[in-house]
Design an enzyme around this catalytic site. Structure first.
Site, mmCIF file in Angstrom:
data_model
loop_
_atom_site.group_PDB
_atom_site.id
_atom_site.type_symbol
_atom_site.label_atom_id
_atom_site.label_comp_id
_atom_site.label_asym_id
_atom_site.label_seq_id
_atom_site.Cartn_x
_atom_site.Cartn_y
_atom_site.Cartn_z
ATOM 1 N N ASN A 57 0.709 -1.296 -0.422
ATOM 2 C CA ASN A 57 -0.105 -0.188 0.120
ATOM 3 C C ASN A 57 1.088 1.359 -0.148
ATOM 4 O O ASN A 57 0.272 2.415 -0.130
ATOM 5 C CB ASN A 57 -1.096 0.242 1.432
ATOM 6 C CG ASN A 57 -0.378 0.110 2.540
ATOM 7 O OD1 ASN A 57 0.984 0.400 2.242
ATOM 8 N ND2 ASN A 57 -0.993 -0.616 3.617
ATOM 9 N N HIS A 64 3.316 1.849 2.090
ATOM 10 C CA HIS A 64 3.606 1.870 3.205
ATOM 11 C C HIS A 64 5.543 1.851 3.528
ATOM 12 O O HIS A 64 6.101 1.307 2.827
ATOM 13 C CB HIS A 64 3.347 1.704 4.697
ATOM 14 C CG HIS A 64 3.603 -0.209 4.888
ATOM 15 N ND1 HIS A 64 2.372 -0.588 4.462
ATOM 16 C CD2 HIS A 64 4.466 -0.575 5.346
ATOM 17 C CE1 HIS A 64 3.006 -1.911 5.371
ATOM 18 N NE2 HIS A 64 4.296 -1.427 5.970
HETATM 19 C C1 GLP Z 1 6.385 -4.126 7.232
HETATM 20 C C2 GLP Z 1 7.751 -3.447 7.719
HETATM 21 C C3 GLP Z 1 8.329 -2.378 6.423
HETATM 22 C C4 GLP Z 1 8.560 -3.584 5.393
HETATM 23 C C5 GLP Z 1 7.234 -3.779 4.698
HETATM 24 C C6 GLP Z 1 7.143 -4.510 3.550
HETATM 25 O O1 GLP Z 1 5.332 -3.809 7.258
HETATM 26 N N1 GLP Z 1 7.263 -2.770 8.484
HETATM 27 O O2 GLP Z 1 9.404 -1.863 6.477
HETATM 28 O O3 GLP Z 1 9.010 -2.733 4.202
HETATM 29 O O4 GLP Z 1 7.384 -4.895 5.382
HETATM 30 O O5 GLP Z 1 7.484 -5.969 3.893
HETATM 31 P P1 GLP Z 1 8.052 -6.507 2.369
HETATM 32 O O6 GLP Z 1 9.006 -7.031 2.539
HETATM 33 O O7 GLP Z 1 7.689 -8.234 3.263
HETATM 34 O O8 GLP Z 1 6.825 -6.893 1.657
#
Ligand code: GLP
Length: 246
Positions: free
Chosen positions: A136, A138
């Protein structure tokens, strides 16, 4: 914003690991900002391998992690501190006193956020901030919202983010805390250099919005557009929507 597309996740991780190790040579006291998530796991593995071959020395480096769940002690298996211990800290020679983390069990979370901001500043600021990205848009735990807090702050997690983190809590999203502490976008944008890594098709849409869309708190990652030294390192799948547009 510089964009580099790699043929696969492994090449991306290897290339970035070699760059980080090379940067630590002339600047051994570098301050690194670190993310959690599935995406950086390969990078951390590569850094561990380089260290095992005496090609990466973290003995004088300092780290600050982006975020931590609220109410979760560091030794809890679902904590981001445990994640980092498993994937990186146990594999390289970082000195424990130079590993910095937000405490999810600090008695006063707001004071804990202020402590963290002050610690980053006292260390001289972050030299290289590594980032992942949520589907999303973030960054850290800066969730899409009408307004964003600039500095390190307390956040309420979206249901989708809690689901994305369920693996850390036995696959049960209900067990994922509802709140967390996170560096803010201002904290992140103060870093001298930022490298965001994204892999897989599920990230293609938010990467395209990050690169081509407006700067908006509805996509916190879009604020990276204002930084002068940001590189996006993507695999072909995450870059898919960029290629279609070009
Ligand atoms: C979590 C962390 C983020 C990270 C995101 C994406 O929410 N707080 O810092 O970037 O996950 O994770 P993934 O790499 O598993 O897609």
């Amino acid at each position: 914003m510089k964009t580099t597309i790699f043929k696969d996740e492994r090449t991306l991780a290897r290339t970035l690991a070699v760059q980080i190790a090379a940067a630590l040579g002339p600047r051994p006291t570098s301050i690194l900002g670190l993310p959690t998530g599935r995406t950086p796991i390969r990078l951390y593995r590569e850094l561990g391998t380089l260290h095992a071959h005496a090609q990466a020395d973290f003995s004088q480096a300092t780290t600050f992690n982006l975020d931590e769940f609220l109410g979760i002690p560091p030794e809890h298996p679902g904590s981001y501190r445990s994640f980092m211990q498993e994937h990186l800290f146990s594999k390289v020679n970082l000195q424990p006193e130079r590993i910095n983390f937000l405490s999810g069990v600090a008695p006063d979370p707001d004071a804990e956020c202020r402590r963290y901001e002050a610690a980053i500043e006292a260390a001289g600021g972050i030299d290289l901030q590594l980032l992942g990205i949520g589907t999303n848009g973030h960054i850290g735990f800066n969730e899409p919202a009408r307004e964003l807090a600039g500095p390190t702050h307390r956040v309420t997690l979206k249901a989708s983010t809690r689901r994305a983190n369920a693996a850390l809590f036995g696959g049960d999203a209900e067990q994922v805390p509802r709140e967390a502490l996170s560096m803010g976008m201002a904290t992140i944008l103060h870093a001298k250099r930022i490298v965001l890594i994204a892999t897989g098709k599920s990230k293609a849409r938010c990467i395209a919005r990050l690169v081509n869309g407006p700067i908006t708190p509805k996509l916190p990652a879009s604020f990276l557009q204002v930084h002068r030294d940001v590189e996006l390192m993507l695999d072909a799948a995450a870059a898919e929507a960029l290629a279609v547009r070009a």
